[in-house]
Scaffold this active site. Structure first.
Site, mmCIF file in Angstrom:
data_model
loop_
_atom_site.group_PDB
_atom_site.id
_atom_site.type_symbol
_atom_site.label_atom_id
_atom_site.label_comp_id
_atom_site.label_asym_id
_atom_site.label_seq_id
_atom_site.Cartn_x
_atom_site.Cartn_y
_atom_site.Cartn_z
ATOM 1 N N HIS A 104 -4.183 6.340 -3.958
ATOM 2 C CA HIS A 104 -4.085 7.583 -4.734
ATOM 3 C C HIS A 104 -2.731 8.258 -4.539
ATOM 4 O O HIS A 104 -2.570 9.433 -4.845
ATOM 5 C CB HIS A 104 -5.204 8.552 -4.340
ATOM 6 C CG HIS A 104 -6.545 8.131 -4.833
ATOM 7 N ND1 HIS A 104 -7.288 7.166 -4.204
ATOM 8 C CD2 HIS A 104 -7.257 8.510 -5.916
ATOM 9 C CE1 HIS A 104 -8.420 6.976 -4.876
ATOM 10 N NE2 HIS A 104 -8.420 7.782 -5.915
ATOM 11 N N GLY A 107 -0.029 7.572 0.613
ATOM 12 C CA GLY A 107 0.923 6.822 1.439
ATOM 13 C C GLY A 107 2.345 6.992 0.918
ATOM 14 O O GLY A 107 3.287 7.204 1.684
ATOM 15 N N ASN A 134 -0.621 -8.190 8.330
ATOM 16 C CA ASN A 134 -1.074 -7.064 7.497
ATOM 17 C C ASN A 134 -0.299 -7.084 6.165
ATOM 18 O O ASN A 134 0.580 -6.266 5.902
ATOM 19 C CB ASN A 134 -0.850 -5.739 8.252
ATOM 20 C CG ASN A 134 -1.501 -4.556 7.546
ATOM 21 O OD1 ASN A 134 -1.936 -4.667 6.401
ATOM 22 N ND2 ASN A 134 -1.559 -3.418 8.233
ATOM 23 N N TYR A 141 5.513 -1.515 2.290
ATOM 24 C CA TYR A 141 6.811 -1.133 2.876
ATOM 25 C C TYR A 141 7.983 -1.756 2.114
ATOM 26 O O TYR A 141 9.026 -1.112 1.945
ATOM 27 C CB TYR A 141 6.857 -1.520 4.356
ATOM 28 C CG TYR A 141 5.831 -0.791 5.200
ATOM 29 C CD1 TYR A 141 5.614 0.571 5.036
ATOM 30 C CD2 TYR A 141 5.063 -1.454 6.158
ATOM 31 C CE1 TYR A 141 4.670 1.249 5.791
ATOM 32 C CE2 TYR A 141 4.123 -0.784 6.926
ATOM 33 C CZ TYR A 141 3.922 0.565 6.725
ATOM 34 O OH TYR A 141 2.995 1.236 7.462
HETATM 35 C C1 LIG Z 1 -0.599 0.914 3.431
HETATM 36 C C2 LIG Z 1 -1.109 2.330 3.131
HETATM 37 C C3 LIG Z 1 -0.554 3.310 4.166
HETATM 38 C C4 LIG Z 1 -0.641 2.721 1.735
HETATM 39 O O1 LIG Z 1 -1.145 4.032 1.474
HETATM 40 P P1 LIG Z 1 -1.812 4.402 0.062
HETATM 41 O O2 LIG Z 1 -2.068 5.838 0.051
HETATM 42 O O3 LIG Z 1 -2.963 3.492 -0.208
HETATM 43 O O4 LIG Z 1 -0.585 4.025 -0.879
HETATM 44 P P2 LIG Z 1 -0.292 4.557 -2.349
HETATM 45 O O5 LIG Z 1 -1.533 4.998 -3.013
HETATM 46 O O6 LIG Z 1 0.814 5.523 -2.264
HETATM 47 O O7 LIG Z 1 0.242 3.254 -3.016
HETATM 48 C C5 LIG Z 1 -0.545 2.067 -2.913
HETATM 49 C C6 LIG Z 1 -0.868 1.528 -4.281
HETATM 50 O O8 LIG Z 1 -1.550 2.487 -5.070
HETATM 51 C C7 LIG Z 1 -0.858 2.637 -6.325
HETATM 52 N N1 LIG Z 1 -1.013 4.040 -6.691
HETATM 53 C C8 LIG Z 1 -0.270 5.077 -6.302
HETATM 54 N N2 LIG Z 1 -0.724 6.213 -6.854
HETATM 55 C C9 LIG Z 1 -1.812 5.885 -7.577
HETATM 56 C C10 LIG Z 1 -2.732 6.615 -8.367
HETATM 57 N N3 LIG Z 1 -2.618 7.949 -8.547
HETATM 58 N N4 LIG Z 1 -3.757 5.942 -8.946
HETATM 59 C C11 LIG Z 1 -3.881 4.606 -8.785
HETATM 60 N N5 LIG Z 1 -3.026 3.863 -8.047
HETATM 61 C C12 LIG Z 1 -2.003 4.497 -7.467
HETATM 62 C C13 LIG Z 1 0.550 2.264 -6.036
HETATM 63 O O9 LIG Z 1 1.217 1.799 -7.208
HETATM 64 C C14 LIG Z 1 0.341 1.157 -5.056
HETATM 65 O O10 LIG Z 1 0.013 -0.017 -5.744
HETATM 66 P P3 LIG Z 1 0.123 -1.435 -5.068
HETATM 67 O O11 LIG Z 1 -0.701 -1.406 -3.799
HETATM 68 O O12 LIG Z 1 -0.422 -2.380 -6.076
HETATM 69 O O13 LIG Z 1 1.587 -1.638 -4.794
HETATM 70 C C15 LIG Z 1 -2.649 2.376 3.106
HETATM 71 O O14 LIG Z 1 -3.133 1.434 2.209
HETATM 72 C C16 LIG Z 1 -3.304 2.204 4.436
HETATM 73 O O15 LIG Z 1 -3.534 3.166 5.154
HETATM 74 N N6 LIG Z 1 -3.659 0.957 4.791
HETATM 75 C C17 LIG Z 1 -4.450 0.687 5.973
HETATM 76 C C18 LIG Z 1 -3.728 1.055 7.224
HETATM 77 C C19 LIG Z 1 -2.474 0.293 7.407
HETATM 78 O O16 LIG Z 1 -2.444 -0.930 7.247
HETATM 79 N N7 LIG Z 1 -1.425 1.023 7.765
HETATM 80 C C20 LIG Z 1 -0.167 0.462 8.069
HETATM 81 C C21 LIG Z 1 -0.147 0.116 9.519
HETATM 82 S S1 LIG Z 1 1.468 -0.424 9.969
#
Ligand SMILES: CC(C)(COP(=O)(O)OP(=O)(O)OC[C@H]1O[C@@H](n2cnc3c(N)ncnc32)[C@H](O)[C@@H]1OP(=O)(O)O)[C@@H](O)C(=O)NCCC(=O)NCCS
Length: 174
Positions: A104, A107, A134, A141
């Site tokens: 959403h 991240g 991962n 990243y």
């Molecule tokens: C990796 C992580 C931090 C990313 O955070 P997130 O909030 O899910 O990331 P975002 O939503 O900003 O972006 C992720 C995806 O959502 C998409 N997105 C962003 N805003 C969006 C929205 N409003 N609606 C739908 N999708 C959206 C992005 O395009 C991106 O797409 P992709 O995954 O296909 O590239 C998260 O998935 C997480 O916590 N993972 C588990 C813990 C982890 O592994 N942490 C890292 C340890 S080193």
């Protein structure tokens, strides 16, 4: 429209709950329960997290959606960094979003906040460690320009795992 907030936090109970829940959601399938419990007891204990909160070189930012904690980021500068990367660097030590709030944009929002913080402190480089398997996080990243710059050992309980180290120059204000 949900209301999204990113606030600096020193609330150890909120941070502990987010830390344990997100770590368990991310890594329960790839670690034994014993290793996870040991990691929670040693690395994410209330006392240890309070010590980290009290470190002036570390910052915890909590992302909330409609007032509910949804994820968090911990950054380090100076001697708080987990590797001796120097004074030109800011480390993103932890970036975790609760399962129900992933994809959403939280991240992405926290990552831009980390770049803002780095820029405001005159840092030129942002770096982090990520478990070598991962793949979703590594892909996330890479979208921000992070490239591999080394590796280090990350211990979960008794399991010695390999984290990739990744870094990127702090981008100019977008
Ligand atoms: C990796 C992580 C931090 C990313 O955070 P997130 O909030 O899910 O990331 P975002 O939503 O900003 O972006 C992720 C995806 O959502 C998409 N997105 C962003 N805003 C969006 C929205 N409003 N609606 C739908 N999708 C959206 C992005 O395009 C991106 O797409 P992709 O995954 O296909 O590239 C998260 O998935 C997480 O916590 N993972 C588990 C813990 C982890 O592994 N942490 C890292 C340890 S080193």
């Amino acid at each position: 429209m949900p209301m999204i907030q990113m606030d600096r936090s020193d609330d150890v109970d909120v941070i502990r709950a987010l830390s344990v829940d997100t770590f368990a959601q991310t890594f329960a399938d790839t670690n034994t329960k014993e290793d996870l419990d040991e990691y929670f007891a040693n690395n994410l204990s209330r006392d240890e997290l309070q010590r980290e909160i009290d470190d002036p070189d570390s910052v915890f930012l909590v992302a909330s959606v409609d007032g509910e904690p949804a994820g968090y980021m911990k950054t380090n500068v100076g001697a708080a960094q987990t590797e001796p990367m120097g004074d030109d660097s800011l480390e993103i030590q932890r970036l975790y979003i609760l399962r129900d709030y992933k994809h959403h944009g939280l991240g992405t929002n926290l990552m831009h906040t980390a770049f803002d913080m780095a820029r405001a402190q005159g840092k030129t480089r942002t770096w982090l460690g990520v478990w070598e398997h991962n793949d979703p996080a590594i892909a996330f990243y890479k979208r921000f320009g992070f490239t591999r710059c080394g590796s280090h050992t990350f211990v979960v309980g008794h399991d010695r795992q390999t984290d990739l180290l990744m870094q990127t120059p702090v981008p100019a204000r977008g």
